[in-house]
Design a protein around this motif. Structure first.
Motif, short mmCIF file in Angstrom:
data_model
loop_
_atom_site.label_atom_id
_atom_site.label_comp_id
_atom_site.label_asym_id
_atom_site.label_seq_id
_atom_site.Cartn_x
_atom_site.Cartn_y
_atom_site.Cartn_z
N ALA A 103 0.85 -1.20 0.00
CA ALA A 103 0.00 0.00 0.00
C ALA A 103 0.88 1.25 0.00
O ALA A 103 2.09 1.17 0.26
CB ALA A 103 -0.93 0.00 1.21
N TYR A 104 0.27 2.38 -0.30
CA TYR A 104 0.98 3.65 -0.22
C TYR A 104 0.04 4.72 0.30
O TYR A 104 -1.18 4.60 0.23
CB TYR A 104 1.55 4.05 -1.58
N ILE A 105 0.63 5.77 0.86
CA ILE A 105 -0.15 6.91 1.30
C ILE A 105 0.60 8.18 0.94
O ILE A 105 1.83 8.26 1.08
CB ILE A 105 -0.45 6.86 2.82
N THR A 106 -0.13 9.14 0.42
CA THR A 106 0.46 10.44 0.08
C THR A 106 0.49 11.32 1.32
O THR A 106 -0.56 11.60 1.91
CB THR A 106 -0.36 11.12 -1.03
N ILE A 107 1.69 11.72 1.72
CA ILE A 107 1.87 12.50 2.94
C ILE A 107 1.94 14.00 2.60
O ILE A 107 2.77 14.42 1.79
CB ILE A 107 3.16 12.10 3.68
N LYS A 108 1.08 14.77 3.22
CA LYS A 108 1.12 16.22 3.04
C LYS A 108 2.11 16.83 4.02
O LYS A 108 2.48 16.21 5.02
CB LYS A 108 -0.28 16.80 3.27
N LYS A 109 2.53 18.05 3.74
CA LYS A 109 3.56 18.69 4.56
C LYS A 109 3.16 18.78 6.03
O LYS A 109 3.97 18.56 6.93
CB LYS A 109 3.86 20.09 4.02
N ASN A 110 1.90 19.10 6.28
CA ASN A 110 1.45 19.25 7.67
C ASN A 110 1.23 17.91 8.38
O ASN A 110 0.89 17.87 9.56
CB ASN A 110 0.17 20.09 7.73
N GLU A 111 1.41 16.80 7.65
CA GLU A 111 1.22 15.47 8.24
C GLU A 111 2.55 14.76 8.52
O GLU A 111 2.57 13.73 9.19
CB GLU A 111 0.38 14.59 7.30
N LYS A 112 3.63 15.31 8.00
CA LYS A 112 4.93 14.63 8.09
C LYS A 112 5.32 14.31 9.52
O LYS A 112 5.69 13.17 9.84
CB LYS A 112 6.02 15.49 7.44
N ASP A 113 5.27 15.31 10.39
CA ASP A 113 5.73 15.12 11.77
C ASP A 113 4.96 14.03 12.48
O ASP A 113 5.54 13.19 13.18
CB ASP A 113 5.62 16.44 12.55
N GLU A 114 3.65 14.02 12.30
CA GLU A 114 2.81 13.02 12.96
C GLU A 114 3.14 11.61 12.45
O GLU A 114 3.26 10.66 13.25
CB GLU A 114 1.33 13.32 12.71
N ILE A 115 3.30 11.49 11.15
CA ILE A 115 3.60 10.19 10.55
C ILE A 115 4.99 9.71 10.97
O ILE A 115 5.18 8.54 11.35
CB ILE A 115 3.52 10.25 9.01
N PHE A 116 5.97 10.61 10.92
CA PHE A 116 7.33 10.24 11.30
C PHE A 116 7.41 9.86 12.78
O PHE A 116 8.15 8.95 13.17
CB PHE A 116 8.31 11.37 10.98
N ASP A 117 6.65 10.57 13.62
CA ASP A 117 6.61 10.22 15.05
C ASP A 117 6.01 8.83 15.25
O ASP A 117 6.50 8.05 16.07
CB ASP A 117 5.79 11.26 15.82
N PHE A 118 4.98 8.55 14.51
CA PHE A 118 4.29 7.26 14.64
C PHE A 118 5.23 6.10 14.32
O PHE A 118 5.25 5.07 15.01
CB PHE A 118 3.07 7.22 13.72
N PHE A 119 6.03 6.27 13.26
CA PHE A 119 6.95 5.21 12.84
C PHE A 119 8.35 5.36 13.46
O PHE A 119 9.26 4.62 13.11
CB PHE A 119 7.05 5.17 11.32
N LYS A 120 8.49 6.35 14.35
CA LYS A 120 9.76 6.60 15.06
C LYS A 120 10.90 6.85 14.08
O LYS A 120 12.00 6.30 14.20
CB LYS A 120 10.09 5.42 15.98
N ILE A 121 10.61 7.69 13.09
CA ILE A 121 11.61 8.09 12.11
C ILE A 121 12.18 9.44 12.52
O ILE A 121 11.43 10.36 12.85
CB ILE A 121 10.99 8.19 10.69
N ASP A 122 13.48 9.56 12.52
CA ASP A 122 14.14 10.81 12.91
C ASP A 122 13.75 11.92 11.94
O ASP A 122 14.12 11.90 10.76
CB ASP A 122 15.66 10.62 12.92
N LYS A 123 13.03 12.90 12.43
CA LYS A 123 12.51 13.96 11.56
C LYS A 123 13.61 14.85 10.99
O LYS A 123 13.44 15.48 9.95
CB LYS A 123 11.50 14.82 12.34
#
Length: 213
Positions: A103-123
């Motif tokens: 699957a894929y999801i298109t990430i908008k600029k205002n969603e990046k931080d939330e998504i990266f936090d969820f997957f524990k990706i260093d922002k």
């Protein structure tokens, strides 16, 4: 130029595919575009079968990760800023059709931080696209493992990494490709021997010619 496109494959019901395989036919399409390399490549890439599901929001990410199919497949999730799945992820989905959901999801600029936090990706260092692997355990009671892929984003590297979880039907990490590479190596070895023998023969003929002189 004619494009041959295979029929849609049911990624869940494999027995259905086997039953219907005799009656299924490849669709054909005649290319009528420009006779340039870029136009032909774009046309061919646009005709890759799409087995990549589109997710629309954060709630769907949770459902996708936690959802279990009757085949209990592991999952691949592409985080991207593009509106369509890339040819890379579409081809990976085909290669691993029997073992991964994709699957894929298109990430908008205002969603990046939330998504990266969820997957524990260093922002601070993270960029899109990102590949997430959800390793669904064999035991339904065991929690799935979420892995952030940190390798090169190319077909060979990604396919070989995914082969740690499952064996692909096609592609660089498949048994078929191993077999083709073995045949290729054998042919190359035989050709090298022929070249060496030919050089020896030519060298011998040259030496004989000098002796006659």
């Amino acid at each position: 130029m004619i494009i041959f496109r295979p029929p849609k494959y049911d990624a869940i019901d494999h027995e259905k595919n086997l039953k219907e395989s005799d009656g299924l036919k490849f669709a054909t399409e005649i290319y009528k575009g420009q006779r340039s390399l870029s136009a032909i490549v774009e046309f061919v890439l646009s005709r890759i079968k799409n087995y990549v599901k589109k997710l629309h929001n954060f709630d769907q990410i949770n459902k996708y990760i936690q959802g279990r199919t009757k085949t209990n497949k592991s999952k691949i999730l592409l985080l991207t800023d593009k509106n369509k799945p890339t040819p890379l992820i579409k081809s990976i989905a085909i290669d691993y059709l029997s073992s991964f959901e994709t699957a894929y999801i298109t990430i908008k600029k205002n969603e990046k931080d939330e998504i990266f936090d969820f997957f524990k990706i260093d922002k601070d260092i993270a960029k899109l696209p990102q590949i997430i692997i959800i390793d669904t355990k064999d035991n339904p009671n065991e929690k799935e493992e979420i892995i952030v892929y940190d390798g090169d984003l190319n077909k060979v590297a990604l396919s070989h990494y995914l082969s740690n979880f499952a064996t692909p039907l096609e592609g660089p990490a498949s048994k078929r490709m191993d077999l083709l590479n073995k045949h290729k190596n054998i042919n190359n070895s035989q050709n090298n021997k022929k070249d060496k023998n030919k050089k020896k023969k030519n060298s011998k003929n040259t030496a004989n010619a000098h002796d006659e002189l």
